[in-house]
Design an enzyme around this catalytic site. Structure first.
Site, PDB file in Angstrom:
ATOM      1  N   HIS A 122       0.818  -1.217   0.000  1.00  0.00           N
ATOM      2  CA  HIS A 122       0.000   0.000   0.000  1.00  0.00           C
ATOM      3  C   HIS A 122       0.851   1.265   0.000  1.00  0.00           C
ATOM      4  O   HIS A 122       0.406   2.312  -0.443  1.00  0.00           O
ATOM      5  CB  HIS A 122      -1.011  -0.033   1.141  1.00  0.00           C
ATOM      6  CG  HIS A 122      -2.130  -0.978   0.827  1.00  0.00           C
ATOM      7  ND1 HIS A 122      -2.152  -2.267   1.283  1.00  0.00           N
ATOM      8  CD2 HIS A 122      -3.202  -0.836   0.012  1.00  0.00           C
ATOM      9  CE1 HIS A 122      -3.205  -2.884   0.787  1.00  0.00           C
ATOM     10  NE2 HIS A 122      -3.876  -2.039   0.016  1.00  0.00           N
ATOM     11  N   GLU A 152     -10.592 -11.455  -4.845  1.00  0.00           N
ATOM     12  CA  GLU A 152      -9.162 -11.351  -4.527  1.00  0.00           C
ATOM     13  C   GLU A 152      -8.674 -12.532  -3.693  1.00  0.00           C
ATOM     14  O   GLU A 152      -7.525 -12.585  -3.286  1.00  0.00           O
ATOM     15  CB  GLU A 152      -8.859 -10.024  -3.833  1.00  0.00           C
ATOM     16  CG  GLU A 152      -9.736  -9.705  -2.636  1.00  0.00           C
ATOM     17  CD  GLU A 152      -9.455  -8.332  -2.038  1.00  0.00           C
ATOM     18  OE1 GLU A 152      -8.425  -7.723  -2.346  1.00  0.00           O
ATOM     19  OE2 GLU A 152     -10.290  -7.869  -1.239  1.00  0.00           O
ATOM     20  N   ASP A 204      -4.094  -8.825  -4.190  1.00  0.00           N
ATOM     21  CA  ASP A 204      -4.239  -9.916  -3.230  1.00  0.00           C
ATOM     22  C   ASP A 204      -4.414 -11.257  -3.922  1.00  0.00           C
ATOM     23  O   ASP A 204      -3.902 -12.270  -3.450  1.00  0.00           O
ATOM     24  CB  ASP A 204      -5.432  -9.647  -2.299  1.00  0.00           C
ATOM     25  CG  ASP A 204      -5.045  -8.689  -1.183  1.00  0.00           C
ATOM     26  OD1 ASP A 204      -3.962  -8.880  -0.605  1.00  0.00           O
ATOM     27  OD2 ASP A 204      -5.800  -7.746  -0.901  1.00  0.00           O
ATOM     28  N   CYS A 236      -9.506  -3.817 -10.242  1.00  0.00           N
ATOM     29  CA  CYS A 236      -8.957  -2.639  -9.564  1.00  0.00           C
ATOM     30  C   CYS A 236      -7.593  -2.919  -8.957  1.00  0.00           C
ATOM     31  O   CYS A 236      -7.016  -2.074  -8.294  1.00  0.00           O
ATOM     32  CB  CYS A 236      -9.929  -2.114  -8.517  1.00  0.00           C
ATOM     33  SG  CYS A 236     -10.314  -3.340  -7.269  1.00  0.00           S
TER      34      CYS A 236
HETATM   35  C1  PEP Z   1      -6.290  -5.774  -4.532  1.00  0.00           C
HETATM   36  O1  PEP Z   1      -6.079  -6.592  -3.635  1.00  0.00           O
HETATM   37  O2  PEP Z   1      -6.006  -5.991  -5.727  1.00  0.00           O
HETATM   38  C2  PEP Z   1      -6.896  -4.469  -4.240  1.00  0.00           C
HETATM   39  C3  PEP Z   1      -7.215  -3.643  -5.204  1.00  0.00           C
HETATM   40  O3  PEP Z   1      -7.063  -4.119  -2.940  1.00  0.00           O
HETATM   41  P1  PEP Z   1      -5.858  -3.632  -1.989  1.00  0.00           P
HETATM   42  O4  PEP Z   1      -4.681  -3.330  -2.853  1.00  0.00           O
HETATM   43  O5  PEP Z   1      -6.337  -2.432  -1.247  1.00  0.00           O
HETATM   44  O6  PEP Z   1      -5.645  -4.814  -1.092  1.00  0.00           O
HETATM   45 MG    MG Z   2      -6.982  -6.367  -1.714  1.00  0.00          MG
END
Ligand code: PEP
Ligand code: MG
Length: 590
Positions: free
Chosen positions: A201, A443, A467, A514
């Site tokens: 993140h 995910e 994920d 996403c």
């Molecule tokens: C993902 O896991 O691809 C996602 C978009 O969520 P995050 O990156 O916040 O875990």
């Molecule tokens: Mg995620």
């Protein structure tokens, strides 16, 4: 010669993981926890009052520093981010602690630094042993304020990431997502860390903030000192310490080239993402804060495909109220008008750790009680957020998305809680969008494998590859040591993606993505060909994705995808996808 000193002064190139594109050249600011050595010495009777007043002065100075930071953060990022420091102020006002230090100075006739360190260590030990998780987590506040007081007693200077006075490149062992969220955006021109992966993140926040960054450098911190000149190449993952003039010149040119490349893409911002033969794709943006909305609009995104609302819960000591949720989502809805905004419900846990939510530190947080698991265990917190979303839903086109769904029972439980809130709203005649779309992130591999079952009970899927890849390949997305195994092009990952898209389409629902894979130009043709309906990525990536989509026929992309699915290794896939993309770029230049 001291070997550490010599390594710290030499020119050096270190290769890491390119986390956020762009080039930064600047002076190093080391972001690390500091330890001061405190010695003990005795104080004569007639100087004791002076020693005590030094202590009182350091408390006043520390307090005014914290108030100044709060003020700055609330101006730049909003009051909620500034509130994290309330807990620090409380430590400063703790009478018991203050009196214990003063008594110690008086009784033992010792210097204030020593007295303070002994007392603060005792406090820290007591807190670290507490059963109550919330109180145990106050330890970090005590240690933080303790360091500040000692620094002031010693007359040392240390700037926090929110208080930087000049432009710097931040270098550290690790930066947590909360450190990164607090970063002074205008002053941090780039950053480099020993730890971290491309989809951590921290890296995602760097891309949203358009800050060039390289992570996973493993050993950058031993080679730099404050004030060194450093080049961060967020495109290649190279970091150069104390470069020669000629190298700086070369990178200045590279920087200009990158800026020109970005400018060149700008004409695609206002164009729709439509293939040559007329297939329309939705391109959304991922955001962490409503403050990113202007950038979303400026880069031509057609909505928000992922709003990571958990950032509202970080860097504070309480949970957001229903009103705070409402205001944030209303702003998003009103700004985007008819364009959709997918509000992902709280995805806390993993690397986004919030101490005040009583989440115990787990052995394996990425597989722990995170995201929807936490929300189902704390329906009070979950409902507060759902109320905020539903109230805001009348102001635009909001959608609800649950993270980390692993099976049908979880989905049904989440929907049951949502239904309860909706019934309450109907009873109380509170307006909300009764047709609001509710979808899930795919995910977790189990969800991908039963996508056909889940598809019957949701309005959309959004594939969270960050994920999904981590769980499918058993590769921690934050761990730089195994980053080489984190392969979006792994045939197993592609099979999962394909089956999710097919399952969604068979059930008549749209399927988006996403995860960061949606932002990688090398995969755009493949994902388009697999039938993805929506791509959502950092706002900066939007123009390039549009450009690629606009330069092919859907059939061409389908052929590329079919060919790719026949390959047996990620190397072959990556090679073929790269070749097809360069072919496309070359042809479009002709
Ligand atoms: C993902 O896991 O691809 C996602 C978009 O969520 P995050 O990156 O916040 O875990
Ligand atoms: Mg995620």
């Amino acid at each position: 010669m001291n070997s550490k000193k010599s390594t710290k002064n030499s020119k050096k190139l270190i290769k890491g993981i390119a986390a956020s594109p762009g080039i930064a050249i600047g002076r190093v600011f080391i972001w690390d926890s500091e330890e001061y050595t405190i010695s003990k010495h005795s104080i004569s009777e007639n100087k004791l009052m002076l020693e005590i007043s030094r202590f009182e002065y350091s408390l006043i100075k520390t307090r005014s520093e914290i108030l100044e930071i709060q003020n700055q953060i609330s101006k730049e990022m909003g009051v909620e981010h500034a509130e994290i420091f309330n807990a620090h102020l409380l430590v400063l006002e703790d009478r018991m602690l203050i009196e214990e230090v003063i008594n110690k100075i008086r009784k033992e006739k010792v210097n204030v630094e020593h007295a303070f360190v002994v007392v603060i260590k005792k406090y820290a030990e007591i807190f670290s042993k507490m059963d109550d998780e919330y109180l145990r987590e106050r330890l970090a506040d005590i240690q933080d304020v303790g360091k500040r007081i000692i620094r002031n007693l010693l007359g040392k200077q240390k700037q926090g990431l929110a208080e930087l006075k000049e432009k710097v490149v931040v270098v550290g062992t690790n930066l947590s997502p909360s450190d990164t969220a607090l970063m002074h955006k205008e002053k941090v021109v780039g950053f480099a860390t020993d730890m971290g992966g491309r989809t951590s993140h921290t890296a995602i926040l760097a891309r949203s903030g358009e800050i060039p960054a390289v992570v996973g450098l493993k050993t950058i911190t031993p080679f730099v000192k404050n004030g060194d000149i450093i080049i961060i190449d967020g495109n290649s993952g190279n970091v150069i310490i104390n470069p020669q003039k000629a190298v700086i010149k070369k990178y200045q040119k590279e920087k200009k080239k990158f800026q020109d490349f970005e400018k060149g893409l700008s004409r695609f911002k206002s164009l729709p993402a439509i293939t040559k033969d007329g297939r329309s794709i939705v391109i959304g943006a991922n955001i962490e804060f409503p403050e990113e909305l202007p950038s979303v609009i400026a880069h031509g995104a057609q909505g928000i495909g992922l709003y990571r609302t958990e950032f509202m819960y970080l860097n504070r000591t309480d949970v957001p109220t229903e009103e705070e949720h409402f205001q944030a989502y209303k702003k998003v809805a009103q700004t985007l008008k008819k364009n959709p905004a997918v509000i992902r419900t709280l995805d806390i846990g993993g690397d986004k750790f919030v101490s005040h939510l009583e989440i115990p530190r787990e052995m394996n947080p990425l597989m722990g009680r995170r995201a929807i698991r936490f929300c189902l265990a704390r329906p009070d917190i979950f409902k507060t957020q759902l109320r905020g979303i539903l109230r805001a839903s009348v102001y635009g086109n909001l959608k609800i998305m649950y993270p980390m769904i692993s099976g049908l029972v979880e989905l049904r439980q989440a929907n049951e809680i949502l239904r309860e809130v909706m019934h309450e709203f109907k009873r109380k005649r509170i307006a909300f969008d009764k047709d609001i779309e509710v979808g899930i992130m795919i995910e977790v591999p189990s969800a991908a494998l039963i996508a056909d079952i889940l598809a019957k009970e949701v309005s959309f899927f959004s594939i969270g590859t960050n994920d999904l890849i981590q769980y499918a390949l058993a590769v921690d997305r934050i761990n730089e040591k195994i980053a080489y195994l984190y392969e979006p092009a792994h045939p197993a990952v592609l099979r999962l993606i394909k089956s999710v898209i097919d399952a969604g389409h068979n059930a008549g629902i749209w399927v988006g993505m996403c995860g960061e894979m949606a932002a990688e130009p090398v995969f755009t043709l493949l994902l388009l060909g697999l039938g993805l309906d929506e791509f959502s990525a950092s706002a900066v990536s939007v123009p390039e994705i549009k450009k690629i989509i606009r330069s092919v026929n859907f059939e061409q992309a389908q052929a590329i995808a079919s060919k790719i699915l026949l390959f047996e290794s990620s190397e072959e896939i990556q090679k073929y996808a790269t070749a097809k993309l360069s072919e496309l770029i070359t042809n479009s230049k002709k």
